[in-house]
Design a protein around this motif. Structure first.
Motif, PDB file in Angstrom:
ATOM      1  N   UNK A 172       0.838  -1.205   0.000  1.00 59.55           N
ATOM      2  CA  UNK A 172       0.000   0.000   0.000  1.00 59.55           C
ATOM      3  C   UNK A 172       0.869   1.248   0.000  1.00 59.55           C
ATOM      4  N   UNK A 173       0.412   2.260  -0.711  1.00 65.65           N
ATOM      5  CA  UNK A 173       1.069   3.569  -0.661  1.00 65.65           C
ATOM      6  C   UNK A 173       0.097   4.547  -0.004  1.00 65.65           C
ATOM      7  N   UNK A 174       0.478   4.995   1.191  1.00 65.60           N
ATOM      8  CA  UNK A 174      -0.345   5.944   1.946  1.00 65.60           C
ATOM      9  C   UNK A 174       0.256   7.336   1.810  1.00 65.60           C
ATOM     10  N   UNK A 175      -0.617   8.342   1.833  1.00 62.50           N
ATOM     11  CA  UNK A 175      -0.162   9.729   1.776  1.00 62.50           C
ATOM     12  C   UNK A 175      -0.770  10.476   2.960  1.00 62.50           C
ATOM     13  N   UNK A 176       0.017  11.401   3.532  1.00 65.85           N
ATOM     14  CA  UNK A 176      -0.341  11.955   4.839  1.00 65.85           C
ATOM     15  C   UNK A 176       0.116  13.406   4.952  1.00 65.85           C
ATOM     16  N   UNK A 177      -0.890  14.310   5.083  1.00 65.45           N
ATOM     17  CA  UNK A 177      -0.563  15.727   5.310  1.00 65.45           C
ATOM     18  C   UNK A 177      -1.170  16.610   4.238  1.00 65.45           C
ATOM     19  N   UNK A 178      -2.235  17.334   4.598  1.00 64.44           N
ATOM     20  CA  UNK A 178      -2.869  18.237   3.628  1.00 64.44           C
ATOM     21  C   UNK A 178      -3.569  17.500   2.507  1.00 64.44           C
ATOM     22  N   UNK A 179      -4.106  16.302   2.822  1.00 65.44           N
ATOM     23  CA  UNK A 179      -4.782  15.475   1.799  1.00 65.44           C
ATOM     24  C   UNK A 179      -6.237  15.943   1.678  1.00 65.44           C
ATOM     25  N   UNK A 180      -6.608  16.427   0.499  1.00 68.36           N
ATOM     26  CA  UNK A 180      -7.970  16.934   0.304  1.00 68.36           C
ATOM     27  C   UNK A 180      -8.310  17.067  -1.171  1.00 68.36           C
ATOM     28  N   UNK A 181      -9.338  17.862  -1.463  1.00 69.97           N
ATOM     29  CA  UNK A 181      -9.886  17.963  -2.835  1.00 69.97           C
ATOM     30  C   UNK A 181      -8.807  18.267  -3.877  1.00 69.97           C
ATOM     31  N   UNK A 182      -7.909  19.202  -3.526  1.00 63.05           N
ATOM     32  CA  UNK A 182      -6.912  19.635  -4.524  1.00 63.05           C
ATOM     33  C   UNK A 182      -5.816  18.594  -4.728  1.00 63.05           C
ATOM     34  N   UNK A 183      -5.513  17.838  -3.665  1.00 62.78           N
ATOM     35  CA  UNK A 183      -4.317  16.977  -3.735  1.00 62.78           C
ATOM     36  C   UNK A 183      -4.635  15.516  -4.045  1.00 62.78           C
ATOM     37  N   UNK A 184      -5.817  15.037  -3.666  1.00 67.96           N
ATOM     38  CA  UNK A 184      -6.140  13.611  -3.874  1.00 67.96           C
ATOM     39  C   UNK A 184      -6.028  13.204  -5.347  1.00 67.96           C
ATOM     40  N   UNK A 185      -6.608  13.984  -6.294  1.00 69.22           N
ATOM     41  CA  UNK A 185      -6.537  13.524  -7.692  1.00 69.22           C
ATOM     42  C   UNK A 185      -5.094  13.313  -8.180  1.00 69.22           C
ATOM     43  N   UNK A 186      -4.219  14.224  -7.783  1.00 68.55           N
ATOM     44  CA  UNK A 186      -2.810  14.114  -8.212  1.00 68.55           C
ATOM     45  C   UNK A 186      -2.164  12.861  -7.615  1.00 68.55           C
TER      46      UNK A 186
END
Ligand code: DX5
Ligand code: ZN
Length: 221
Positions: A172-186
């Motif tokens: 799994x690749x998890x992402x953490x910090x400021x994850x929201x509408x603008x950043x999730x698609x990228x």
């Protein structure tokens, strides 16, 4: 096709009424509680303690996705395994003995994650990939909620994804910090499949938590 997992960051919840927030997160369909452990040494902050986790464990069946922002993972690993952690993630910057730390987590029957600060190059994962279950790619410097997203990290997620795919591993690749509408698609396009929900999503205050959790899952799926 990687399954999408939502991990809600409890440090962003209402400390004065955590249990009702946890119920709303359960109703909202999150998969895990992201539990940030901070020791005031690896990061200049403190968060969540052993007694809190001891109290929380019997209250919910949500997975405990524990994120160590602590200097000495070998001390913390047995303590939090005993408290009922399901995934134990430590920072590669906090020890040179990655294989020993990872195998101690696995020997305790837990999933092992490695966290990388934004500036830490991905090639540190080269020789440990076969042994881990998750990579936690920090998209902010760790230690505080609500920090500014570091856009250069999107590229790093892509690199890690291709490293994993080339080895035909299921990590799994998890992402953490400021994850929201603008950043999730990228980040999704780059290969992330586990999204840590904090003040930029579920706990933004825009929507009631259960609704916000459902909206966040739609954004991530
Ligand atoms: C930061 C923590 C994150 C944080 C996420 O040190 O690791 O889990 O709580 O919250 P946001 O998305 O608000 O930065
Ligand atoms: Zn975290």
């Amino acid at each position: 096709e990687e399954t999408i997992k939502i991990s809600a960051s409890l440090d962003c919840a209402n400390y004065l009424d955590l249990l009702s927030d946890i119920r709303k997160l359960e109703e909202g369909g999150v998969n895990m509680l992201h539990l940030d452990i901070m020791d005031g040494h690896f990061v200049p902050n403190y968060a969540l303690g052993t007694n809190l986790l001891r109290k929380l464990r019997p209250q919910t069946s949500l997975l405990f996705d524990v994120h160590f922002m602590t200097s000495n993972p070998e001390v913390s690993i047995p303590i939090f395994a005993d408290l009922g952690a399901d995934i134990i993630t430590f920072h590669v910057e906090t020890t040179s003995r990655l294989h020993q730390m990872v195998s101690s987590i696995k020997n305790l029957g837990k999933k092992a994650g490695l966290a990388l600060n934004p500036s830490t190059p991905p090639d540190i994962l080269e020789y440990i990939f076969p042994y881990i279950d998750m990579v936690l790619v920090m998209t902010v410097d760790p230690g505080f909620v609500g920090q500014k997203f570091v856009p250069e990290v999107v590229k790093k997620v892509q690199i890690i994804k291709s490293l994993i795919d080339s080895r035909h591993l299921n990590i799994d690749i998890a992402v953490d910090g400021g994850i929201g509408e603008k950043t999730v698609p990228l980040l999704k396009k780059a290969g992330a499949n586990v999204f840590i929900a904090g003040t930029s999503s579920i706990f933004s205050g825009k929507d009631e938590i259960e609704i916000a959790a459902r909206k966040f899952r739609e954004l991530c799926e």
